[in-house]
Enzyme design. Structure first.
Site, mmCIF file in Angstrom:
data_model
loop_
_atom_site.group_PDB
_atom_site.id
_atom_site.type_symbol
_atom_site.label_atom_id
_atom_site.label_comp_id
_atom_site.label_asym_id
_atom_site.label_seq_id
_atom_site.Cartn_x
_atom_site.Cartn_y
_atom_site.Cartn_z
ATOM 1 N N GLY A 291 0.942 -1.215 0.179
ATOM 2 C CA GLY A 291 -0.008 0.043 0.014
ATOM 3 C C GLY A 291 0.902 1.156 0.004
ATOM 4 O O GLY A 291 1.043 2.097 -0.811
ATOM 5 N N ARG A 292 1.493 1.462 1.102
ATOM 6 C CA ARG A 292 2.272 2.797 1.186
ATOM 7 C C ARG A 292 3.537 2.901 0.419
ATOM 8 O O ARG A 292 3.498 3.858 -0.219
ATOM 9 C CB ARG A 292 3.166 2.755 2.687
ATOM 10 C CG ARG A 292 3.728 3.950 3.212
ATOM 11 C CD ARG A 292 4.436 3.804 4.241
ATOM 12 N NE ARG A 292 3.942 2.920 5.439
ATOM 13 C CZ ARG A 292 3.318 3.580 6.578
ATOM 14 N NH1 ARG A 292 3.407 5.002 6.467
ATOM 15 N NH2 ARG A 292 2.517 2.926 7.384
ATOM 16 N N ARG A 328 -1.567 11.387 10.828
ATOM 17 C CA ARG A 328 -0.312 10.900 11.275
ATOM 18 C C ARG A 328 0.605 11.062 12.412
ATOM 19 O O ARG A 328 1.014 10.483 13.328
ATOM 20 C CB ARG A 328 0.630 10.293 10.030
ATOM 21 C CG ARG A 328 -0.176 9.310 8.916
ATOM 22 C CD ARG A 328 0.472 9.013 7.897
ATOM 23 N NE ARG A 328 1.745 8.017 8.303
ATOM 24 C CZ ARG A 328 2.776 8.142 8.501
ATOM 25 N NH1 ARG A 328 3.229 9.404 8.109
ATOM 26 N NH2 ARG A 328 3.685 7.146 8.953
ATOM 27 N N CYS A 358 -8.629 22.438 17.909
ATOM 28 C CA CYS A 358 -8.253 22.924 19.213
ATOM 29 C C CYS A 358 -8.017 21.547 20.348
ATOM 30 O O CYS A 358 -8.801 21.027 21.024
ATOM 31 C CB CYS A 358 -9.861 23.275 20.044
ATOM 32 S SG CYS A 358 -9.598 24.068 21.407
ATOM 33 N N GLU A 359 -6.724 21.268 19.893
ATOM 34 C CA GLU A 359 -6.035 20.236 20.522
ATOM 35 C C GLU A 359 -4.634 20.444 20.616
ATOM 36 O O GLU A 359 -3.992 20.965 19.505
ATOM 37 C CB GLU A 359 -6.387 18.856 19.861
ATOM 38 C CG GLU A 359 -7.883 18.315 19.796
ATOM 39 C CD GLU A 359 -8.140 17.707 20.965
ATOM 40 O OE1 GLU A 359 -7.228 17.437 22.015
ATOM 41 O OE2 GLU A 359 -9.325 17.262 20.970
ATOM 42 N N TYR A 386 -2.146 6.871 3.884
ATOM 43 C CA TYR A 386 -2.713 7.100 5.425
ATOM 44 C C TYR A 386 -2.812 8.570 5.623
ATOM 45 O O TYR A 386 -2.516 9.218 6.722
ATOM 46 C CB TYR A 386 -1.896 6.393 6.244
ATOM 47 C CG TYR A 386 -1.647 4.722 5.903
ATOM 48 C CD1 TYR A 386 -3.144 3.962 6.275
ATOM 49 C CD2 TYR A 386 -0.720 4.405 5.364
ATOM 50 C CE1 TYR A 386 -2.737 2.649 5.905
ATOM 51 C CE2 TYR A 386 -0.482 2.910 5.024
ATOM 52 C CZ TYR A 386 -1.625 2.140 5.349
ATOM 53 O OH TYR A 386 -1.744 0.803 4.970
#
Length: 430
Positions: A291-292, A328, A358-359, A386
């Protein structure tokens, strides 16, 4: 800072993203113009980079019996799927929704393997109706359910058992899948009994053995630790009268994000076939689920600097992309290279690249030396895998648009969401 007219560090070997006349380009398209025309955040993929990544597998395979099933959870945009379908890929799916995407993109269901620990009966039915190549079954309970579904349809489901070999892939714990404590697969010690159960169920036809040990592997030795265990199991199955047609080694080959030197598909395949020959199993067909390594370095995320904030402990470049666009870094503490689309002169200052969510976990890159002003557009490298697939609407933020570049042309392959899109389908009480 990357100098003009060079490729990006994280995209080594992919000249499809490069500086030309001081401006970052994807193939023949200037990314400053693309950001100005379509806005940011914006995912940009290179069609040529997808084809180049595919060739690393097809050239390595040659005439050997190998089916490459693209692990589409890495990037499931229909345009990306269509490109791989045109190139002859099969697909590794993990949901009924992914099956629908494959069919919509013109993928061949006879080249589809259905993985995942929690397949529901409706998904099994849909896959049987489509005629998928194989179900990678991950538990004895799933064997029984799949047999019942297949019998109710007057079919036999082709199955491969995903075996957990208890091999440490030496990768991030969240993307390691081949250890005893992981939820995936059937323990190698229980595999023979599980195959005997499968052989006795009327709705199943055993066709393969499957294994997947993790993602972003930069050392291929764990593959061979797993392979030896799988070949031992195949010998035991043969002695028990259970014939195996294919061996699925999963995916997991890594890419370069910063200074990694990932192994090539050829290095992996040459050694796998050497061992198959040495063990008298050259008749086995091989399935891979990359995939990646097919899409990771085929994309960038463009984002615009909104504000520069110089604090006592850190300097912050506040951009319009956020953790809802690229999860990620927050989820895996992952590294993505950051390059200015139009590098400017001036002293570089160390910035944390952060978003408006807001994190405190809302960061995209830390401690990067850049010469910046508000309004500058940045490119986050290695954003083809991803990235958009994990995007959310947290903080009621619309998801980004996606663009595919082909030479000097670009195509919008996913429209930017609107706020009206986010409210559609919701209702209030009377």
């Amino acid at each position: 800072m990357t100098s003009p007219n060079s490729t990006l560090p994280g995209l080594a070997g992919h000249p499809h993203f490069h500086y030309q006349n001081g401006i970052l380009h994807a193939e023949g398209v200037a990314l400053d113009a693309l950001a100005s025309q379509l806005g940011t955040p914006l995912y940009v993929y290179s069609r040529a980079a997808l084809a180049q990544a595919w060739r690393t597998y097809s050239d390595a395979i040659g005439t050997r019996p190998v089916l490459v099933c693209y692990g589409m959870k890495a990037n499931s945009n229909l345009a990306v799927l269509k490109e791989f379908a045109r190139l002859g890929a099969g697909f590794d799916i993990v949901s009924g929704g992914e099956l629908k995407r494959v069919l919509a993109a013109g993928g061949n269901p006879a080249k589809v393997v259905f993985s995942g620990v929690g397949k529901q009966a409706w998904e099994m039915r849909a896959a049987l109706e489509a005629g998928v190549k194989c179900f990678n079954v991950e538990s004895q309970a799933e064997l029984q359910c799949l047999s019942d579904v297949a019998q109710s349809m007057g079919q036999r489901a082709r199955v491969s058992l995903r075996v957990n070999p208890d091999v440490d892939a030496q990768t991030h714990p969240y993307i390691s899948t081949g250890l005893k404590e992981n939820k995936f697969g059937i323990a190698i010690e229980s595999a023979l009994d599980a195959y005997r159960t499968a052989a006795a169920l009327p709705g199943l036809e055993i066709v393969g053995v499957d294994c997947h040990i993790g993602s972003q592997l930069t050392d291929i030795s764990p593959y061979f630790d797993a392979l030896e265990k799988l070949l031992d199991l195949i010998e035991q199955l043969d002695a028990a009268g259970i014939a195996i047609q294919h061996l699925d080694l999963g995916g997991g080959l890594g890419i370069r994000y910063t200074d990694e030197i990932p192994p090539s598909p050829k290095a992996l395949l040459d050694q796998v076939f050497e061992r198959l020959q040495a063990r008298g199993m050259a008749h086995l067909h091989l399935v891979l689920e990359p995939g990646r390594s097919l899409v990771g370095n085929a994309g960038v995320l463009l984002t615009t600097v909104q504000y520069l904030k110089h604090a006592q402990a850190r300097n912050f470049a506040i951009v319009d992309a956020a953790m809802n666009d690229l999860l990620r870094p927050a989820l895996y503490d992952a590294y993505h290279g950051v390059q200015p689309v139009a590098p400017r002169d001036g002293a570089a200052i160390e910035y944390d690249i952060v978003g408006p969510v807001c994190e405190s976990a809302d960061w995209l890159a830390r401690q990067r030396k850049l010469a910046l002003q508000a309004g500058d557009v940045l490119a986050l490298e290695s954003a083809g895998a991803y990235a958009m697939v994990m995007a959310s609407n947290y903080n009621t933020r619309a998801r980004a648009a996606e663009v595919m570049v082909d030479g000097s042309r670009h195509y919008i392959v996913r429209q930017r969401e609107t706020l009206d899109d986010l409210l559609r389908g919701e209702s209030t009480l009377p």
